[in-house]
Design a protein around this motif. Structure first.
Motif: not given
Length: 115
Positions: A25, A28, A111, A114
């Motif tokens: 992740m 990002s 997540f 991300g």
């Protein structure tokens, strides 16, 4: 909590899973802090979005290496997930339902950030 036959406790496996999840992740991270949002040509090719800078083109080899690293990390995530499930299926008393829910929520948050 004993570690069982494999020598790895679910806690150790969860920590390894979270590290891999954070790495996948991390692509990002630049977007979270950037204002205004500007995507690069290879934003979602693992880590290249972080370091693309002003260069208009990225070498094809770097793109391929980044994609291979991303693939390997997701394979590692799958293997770690399977190992955690296997450990918990062998020793259902290793973690309480609450601890499993907290671990699942922690992974979901990684997540979600991300995305």
């Amino acid at each position: 909590m004993s570690e069982g036959r494999t020598g790895r406790s679910p806690s150790w496996l969860l920590a390894a899973y979270l590290v891999c999840a954070l790495l996948t992740m991390a692509v990002s991270a630049r977007l979270w802090l950037q204002s205004p949002l500007q995507l690069t040509a290879h934003e979602f090719d693992f880590f290249l979005g972080l370091f693309d800078g002003e260069a208009p083109r990225v070498a094809a080899e770097r793109v391929l290496q980044g994609r291979a690293l991303h693939l390997l990390l997701f394979v590692a995530l799958g293997l770690l997930h399977a190992a955690i499930v296997l450990q918990l299926s062998r020793r259902p008393d290793a973690w309480s339902t609450r601890r499993i829910a907290v671990a699942s929520a922690l992974v979901a948050v990684v997540f979600a950030f991300g995305m």
